[in-house]
Design a protein around this motif. Sequence first.
Motif, PDB file in Angstrom:
ATOM      1  N   GLU A 136      -9.785   1.107 -13.371  1.00  0.00           N
ATOM      2  CA  GLU A 136      -9.976  -0.296 -12.992  1.00  0.00           C
ATOM      3  C   GLU A 136      -8.753  -0.856 -12.275  1.00  0.00           C
ATOM      4  OE1 GLU A 136     -10.957  -2.503 -16.434  1.00  0.00           O
ATOM      5  OE2 GLU A 136     -12.893  -1.499 -16.795  1.00  0.00           O
ATOM      6  N   ARG A 137      -7.593  -0.492 -12.801  1.00  0.00           N
ATOM      7  CA  ARG A 137      -6.364  -0.970 -12.148  1.00  0.00           C
ATOM      8  C   ARG A 137      -6.244  -0.417 -10.739  1.00  0.00           C
ATOM      9  NH1 ARG A 137      -0.195   0.297 -14.239  1.00  0.00           N
ATOM     10  NH2 ARG A 137       0.887  -0.870 -12.614  1.00  0.00           N
ATOM     11  N   ALA A 138      -6.601   0.882 -10.558  1.00  0.00           N
ATOM     12  CA  ALA A 138      -6.541   1.463  -9.222  1.00  0.00           C
ATOM     13  C   ALA A 138      -7.504   0.744  -8.280  1.00  0.00           C
ATOM     14  CB  ALA A 138      -6.869   2.963  -9.289  1.00  0.00           C
ATOM     15  N   ALA A 139      -8.742   0.476  -8.814  1.00  0.00           N
ATOM     16  CA  ALA A 139      -9.702  -0.239  -7.970  1.00  0.00           C
ATOM     17  C   ALA A 139      -9.190  -1.635  -7.622  1.00  0.00           C
ATOM     18  CB  ALA A 139     -11.055  -0.326  -8.685  1.00  0.00           C
ATOM     19  N   GLN A 140      -8.629  -2.323  -8.632  1.00  0.00           N
ATOM     20  CA  GLN A 140      -8.087  -3.663  -8.367  1.00  0.00           C
ATOM     21  C   GLN A 140      -6.920  -3.584  -7.385  1.00  0.00           C
ATOM     22  OE1 GLN A 140      -9.239  -6.543  -9.340  1.00  0.00           O
ATOM     23  NE2 GLN A 140     -10.939  -5.698 -10.552  1.00  0.00           N
ATOM     24  N   ASN A 141      -6.086  -2.535  -7.533  1.00  0.00           N
ATOM     25  CA  ASN A 141      -4.967  -2.385  -6.593  1.00  0.00           C
ATOM     26  C   ASN A 141      -5.469  -2.150  -5.178  1.00  0.00           C
ATOM     27  OD1 ASN A 141      -2.993  -2.763  -8.524  1.00  0.00           O
ATOM     28  ND2 ASN A 141      -2.872  -0.580  -9.049  1.00  0.00           N
ATOM     29  N   GLU A 142      -6.503  -1.279  -5.071  1.00  0.00           N
ATOM     30  CA  GLU A 142      -7.061  -1.051  -3.735  1.00  0.00           C
ATOM     31  C   GLU A 142      -7.643  -2.334  -3.152  1.00  0.00           C
ATOM     32  OE1 GLU A 142      -9.851   2.047  -4.106  1.00  0.00           O
ATOM     33  OE2 GLU A 142      -8.361   3.630  -4.506  1.00  0.00           O
ATOM     34  N   GLU A 143      -8.389  -3.066  -4.000  1.00  0.00           N
ATOM     35  CA  GLU A 143      -8.970  -4.318  -3.507  1.00  0.00           C
ATOM     36  C   GLU A 143      -7.882  -5.314  -3.126  1.00  0.00           C
ATOM     37  OE1 GLU A 143     -12.137  -7.771  -5.021  1.00  0.00           O
ATOM     38  OE2 GLU A 143     -11.605  -6.067  -6.318  1.00  0.00           O
ATOM     39  N   LEU A 144      -6.834  -5.389  -3.978  1.00  0.00           N
ATOM     40  CA  LEU A 144      -5.725  -6.283  -3.670  1.00  0.00           C
ATOM     41  C   LEU A 144      -5.004  -5.855  -2.400  1.00  0.00           C
ATOM     42  CD1 LEU A 144      -3.952  -8.676  -4.487  1.00  0.00           C
ATOM     43  CD2 LEU A 144      -2.612  -7.098  -5.899  1.00  0.00           C
ATOM     44  N   ALA A 145      -4.812  -4.522  -2.246  1.00  0.00           N
ATOM     45  CA  ALA A 145      -4.162  -4.040  -1.026  1.00  0.00           C
ATOM     46  C   ALA A 145      -4.999  -4.378   0.199  1.00  0.00           C
ATOM     47  CB  ALA A 145      -3.933  -2.521  -1.132  1.00  0.00           C
ATOM     48  N   GLU A 146      -6.345  -4.202   0.050  1.00  0.00           N
ATOM     49  CA  GLU A 146      -7.222  -4.541   1.174  1.00  0.00           C
ATOM     50  C   GLU A 146      -7.135  -6.034   1.497  1.00  0.00           C
ATOM     51  OE1 GLU A 146      -9.726  -3.834   4.247  1.00  0.00           O
ATOM     52  OE2 GLU A 146      -8.765  -2.381   2.913  1.00  0.00           O
ATOM     53  N   LEU A 147      -7.122  -6.872   0.447  1.00  0.00           N
ATOM     54  CA  LEU A 147      -6.986  -8.307   0.674  1.00  0.00           C
ATOM     55  C   LEU A 147      -5.639  -8.642   1.306  1.00  0.00           C
ATOM     56  CD1 LEU A 147      -8.537  -9.689  -2.636  1.00  0.00           C
ATOM     57  CD2 LEU A 147      -9.560  -9.736  -0.346  1.00  0.00           C
ATOM     58  N   ARG A 148      -4.601  -7.965   0.845  1.00  0.00           N
ATOM     59  CA  ARG A 148      -3.296  -8.224   1.441  1.00  0.00           C
ATOM     60  C   ARG A 148      -3.246  -7.788   2.894  1.00  0.00           C
ATOM     61  NH1 ARG A 148       0.783  -6.344  -3.487  1.00  0.00           N
ATOM     62  NH2 ARG A 148       0.475  -8.212  -4.788  1.00  0.00           N
ATOM     63  N   ARG A 149      -3.863  -6.616   3.162  1.00  0.00           N
ATOM     64  CA  ARG A 149      -3.911  -6.183   4.562  1.00  0.00           C
ATOM     65  C   ARG A 149      -4.699  -7.186   5.411  1.00  0.00           C
ATOM     66  NH1 ARG A 149      -4.411  -1.004   2.135  1.00  0.00           N
ATOM     67  NH2 ARG A 149      -6.686  -1.155   2.189  1.00  0.00           N
ATOM     68  N   SER A 150      -5.831  -7.661   4.856  1.00  0.00           N
ATOM     69  CA  SER A 150      -6.604  -8.666   5.595  1.00  0.00           C
ATOM     70  C   SER A 150      -5.794  -9.940   5.790  1.00  0.00           C
ATOM     71  CB  SER A 150      -7.903  -8.980   4.838  1.00  0.00           C
ATOM     72  OG  SER A 150      -8.680  -7.826   4.660  1.00  0.00           O
ATOM     73  N   GLU A 151      -5.089 -10.331   4.707  1.00  0.00           N
ATOM     74  CA  GLU A 151      -4.258 -11.531   4.813  1.00  0.00           C
ATOM     75  C   GLU A 151      -3.155 -11.343   5.858  1.00  0.00           C
ATOM     76  OE1 GLU A 151      -1.410 -14.398   2.059  1.00  0.00           O
ATOM     77  OE2 GLU A 151      -2.249 -12.520   1.262  1.00  0.00           O
ATOM     78  N   ASN A 152      -2.526 -10.168   5.831  1.00  0.00           N
ATOM     79  CA  ASN A 152      -1.463  -9.911   6.813  1.00  0.00           C
ATOM     80  C   ASN A 152      -2.028  -9.916   8.231  1.00  0.00           C
ATOM     81  OD1 ASN A 152       0.456  -9.670   4.799  1.00  0.00           O
ATOM     82  ND2 ASN A 152       0.108  -7.467   4.560  1.00  0.00           N
ATOM     83  N   ALA A 153      -3.229  -9.266   8.390  1.00  0.00           N
ATOM     84  CA  ALA A 153      -3.834  -9.265   9.723  1.00  0.00           C
ATOM     85  C   ALA A 153      -4.161 -10.686  10.176  1.00  0.00           C
ATOM     86  CB  ALA A 153      -5.098  -8.392   9.718  1.00  0.00           C
ATOM     87  N   LEU A 154      -4.717 -11.480   9.236  1.00  0.00           N
ATOM     88  CA  LEU A 154      -5.029 -12.866   9.594  1.00  0.00           C
ATOM     89  C   LEU A 154      -3.770 -13.667   9.887  1.00  0.00           C
ATOM     90  CD1 LEU A 154      -7.868 -13.625   7.004  1.00  0.00           C
ATOM     91  CD2 LEU A 154      -8.116 -13.255   9.474  1.00  0.00           C
ATOM     92  N   ARG A 155      -2.728 -13.392   9.078  1.00  0.00           N
ATOM     93  CA  ARG A 155      -1.463 -14.085   9.355  1.00  0.00           C
ATOM     94  C   ARG A 155      -0.910 -13.697  10.718  1.00  0.00           C
ATOM     95  NH1 ARG A 155       1.147 -16.658   5.180  1.00  0.00           N
ATOM     96  NH2 ARG A 155       0.239 -16.388   3.094  1.00  0.00           N
ATOM     97  N   GLU A 156      -0.950 -12.387  10.996  1.00  0.00           N
ATOM     98  CA  GLU A 156      -0.470 -11.946  12.311  1.00  0.00           C
ATOM     99  C   GLU A 156      -1.308 -12.553  13.438  1.00  0.00           C
ATOM    100  OE1 GLU A 156      -0.540  -7.751  12.181  1.00  0.00           O
ATOM    101  OE2 GLU A 156       1.174  -7.552  10.795  1.00  0.00           O
ATOM    102  N   ARG A 157      -2.635 -12.545  13.196  1.00  0.00           N
ATOM    103  CA  ARG A 157      -3.502 -13.132  14.222  1.00  0.00           C
ATOM    104  C   ARG A 157      -3.227 -14.621  14.386  1.00  0.00           C
ATOM    105  NH1 ARG A 157     -10.141 -13.235  13.966  1.00  0.00           N
ATOM    106  NH2 ARG A 157     -10.474 -14.305  15.975  1.00  0.00           N
ATOM    107  N   LEU A 158      -3.053 -15.324  13.230  1.00  0.00           N
ATOM    108  CA  LEU A 158      -2.748 -16.751  13.290  1.00  0.00           C
ATOM    109  C   LEU A 158      -1.417 -16.995  13.990  1.00  0.00           C
ATOM    110  CD1 LEU A 158      -3.482 -19.656  12.485  1.00  0.00           C
ATOM    111  CD2 LEU A 158      -2.344 -19.237  10.280  1.00  0.00           C
ATOM    112  N   THR A 159      -0.433 -16.146  13.671  1.00  0.00           N
ATOM    113  CA  THR A 159       0.875 -16.291  14.327  1.00  0.00           C
ATOM    114  C   THR A 159       0.767 -16.047  15.824  1.00  0.00           C
ATOM    115  OG1 THR A 159       1.943 -15.551  12.287  1.00  0.00           O
ATOM    116  CG2 THR A 159       3.254 -15.487  14.288  1.00  0.00           C
ATOM    117  N   ALA A 160      -0.002 -14.953  16.164  1.00  0.00           N
ATOM    118  CA  ALA A 160      -0.163 -14.660  17.591  1.00  0.00           C
ATOM    119  C   ALA A 160      -0.878 -15.804  18.307  1.00  0.00           C
ATOM    120  CB  ALA A 160      -0.944 -13.350  17.757  1.00  0.00           C
TER     121      ALA A 160
END
Length: 607
Positions: free
Chosen positions: A259-283
Motif C-alpha cells: 500500500e505504501r508503494a502504491a501511495q508513493n507511486e501515486e504521490l510521485a505521479e501527482l508530484r510529477r503532474s504538479e511539477n509539470a503544471l508548475r513548469e507549464r504555468l511558469t512557462a
Amino acid sequence: ATARAAWNDLAAGSAVTIITRSGDVLSEYVLRGGSGAKRSRLELVADRDAAKHRLEEVTSLIDRAKFELAEQRGRLQVAKEQSSRALTALRQFDSQLAAQTEKINRVRVQVEAAQAEADRLERGLALATDAVSDAAAQADKARQELETASSRPRPILDVAARDGVLAELEAARENEIEARLQVETTRERVRAQQARAEQLKRQMEADRVAAEEAARRAVIRRRQVASAQRVLEALPAVLDSVDRSVSQARLELAARESERAAQNEELAELRRSENALRERLTAIGESVHGLEMQVYEKKLHLSTLLERAGEELGLVEDVLVAEYGPEQPVPVDTPADAIPPTRVSPDVSAVEGENGAEEAESGSDLSDAPEIRESEGAARVPAGIKFVRAEQEARLAKAERKLAQLGRVNPLALEEFAALEQRHKFLTEQLTDLTSTRKDLLTIIEEIDEKMQDIFASAFEDTRTAFNQVFPILFPGGTGSIHLTDSENLLTTGIEVTVKPAGKKIERLSLLSGGERSLAAVALLIAIFKARPSPFYIMDEVEAALDDANLGRLLTIFEDLRESSQLIIITHQKRTMEIADALYGVSMRADGISAVVGQRVKQEQAS
C-alpha cells in the motif's frame, strides 16, 4: 479560434476584453489561455494534500506494524533465551545430580569402611582391655609374691647359693619391667584406638550430614527439573504462537508496504503532474510576461517613431500609414546606385524591436520626403511587389544573419594570430621533443627488461644447480627442486620450492615439520649463496629448530661454505661453536653493564 473570430467582429471597439467559456482572456494587448476542462490547481493541491495525509497514515501504520513485529521478535528471542537457559540449567542439573550421586556413593563406601574400621577397632580395644586386665592381674600377683617374699625371714644362704638367687632376682626384675612396658604400651594403644574411634565417629557424623544435604539438594534439583520440564512442555505452544504472530505481522507489513508503494507511486505521479503544471504555468507566465514586454516595447517604439516622424518629417500617423502602409507595394532589390530612398514599414519595425536603430535611420532618410516626392517620376522603381509580412520577415532575418556573420571588427586580430602561431609552433616542438623522449625511454626500458631477464635467468639456473647439489646433503634420500611459476614472464614470475623428504609423500612446505621447513629454507639460502657468492654472511640462529642429525649435515655445509666466505653465526648450539675459529659472547658484569668477551678458538693458519 472563437476568440479570434469574435475579436475580428469587435475590432472596431476600444478597450474590449473577451473571456471565453474555456477560460481564454483576450484584450487589446493581452492574450491568456485558460485551463479548459482540466483540473484546476486548487484541486491538484487538494489531491496532493490528501495523498500526503494518506501517506502519513500508511507510514504510521507501517511503523506500528514494525513496532509490533519488533515486539514479537523480542518475545521470540526472550523465549528462545529462556528455553536455552532452561536446557542449560537442566544439563547442569543432570551433571550436578550425577556428581552428587557419585559423591553419595563414595561417602557411603567411606561410611561402610569407617563402620568396618570402627568394628575392628572395638574388637582390638576389647582384646587390648583383656590384655591389660591380664597384665594387671599378673602385676598384682607379682606384687603379692614380692610382699610375701619380703615378709618371710631371710634364709641363711651360703655364699655359693647367693649368685643363683641374684640371678633369679634380676630375672624377676626384668620380667616386671617388661610387664610394665607391655601394660603402658597396651594403654597407649588403647588410647590411640579410642581417639581413632572418636575421629571415625565424627567423620561418620559429618558424612551423614553431607549425605542428608546432598539428598536435600537432590530433591531441590528434582523440583527444578520438573519446573524446567514444564517450561519446556509449554515452550512449543509459546513458540508456535510467536511464530504465528510474526507471520501475521510479516503479512500485514507486506500489505502495508505494498500500500505504501502504491501511495508513493501515486504521490510521485501527482508530484510529477504538479511539477509539470508548475513548469507549464511558469512557462505560460513567462510567455505572457514576454508578450506584454514586447507589446510595451512595440508601443514605445511606435510612439518614438511617430514622434520622430512628426518632428523630422511633419507627418502624422494617418499619412504614414496611407503612404507607407502594408497596402503599398514593396520595391524589389536593385543595384545600390539605382535604389531610391527606401521606405520602411512601421508594421515591420513593430515586429522586431531590436531593429529600432535601422528604423530610425530610415526615418531620418525620410526627412527629405518633399524632394523625393518631387523626383519620384524620374527615380522611382518602375514596379514593386505586394507586401507580405512572412516574406519581408524572412528577408529581414536573412539580412540580419549576413550582418551577424560579418561580426565585429577586431583591430588586434593580426597580433593575436601571430602570438597564437608562435605558441602553436612552440607547443608543436615541445610535443615532438616529448614524443622522441618517450620513445627513447621505452627503448631504454626494454633494454633494461631484457638485461634483467637475462641476469635473472642465469642466476636462477645457477641457483637451481646449487640447490640440486645442496639438498641431497641436508635431506639424504630426499628429492627437492625449484621452478618458476610463470616461465614465460620472468619479470613477474614467482619461485616455487618443492621438497620431498625420504619416506614421505609430502611436497608442500606447509605440511612439513618446523625443522624440515627450516632445513629446506636453509638449503635454498645456501644454494643462493653458492650461485652468487659474497665475501661474508651473517646468520641468526638458523639451526635453532634442528635436531642433532640435521645439525651435523648443516655444519658440513658451513664447512664447505667457509672455504670461500667468512661466516658470522649467532647461535646457542655447542656443536656450532666447536667449529668456529673465534667466539664472541655478551655477558653482564656485576655492575649491570654488558660486556663483550672474545675468545679465539683456532689459530689462523699462515697463507
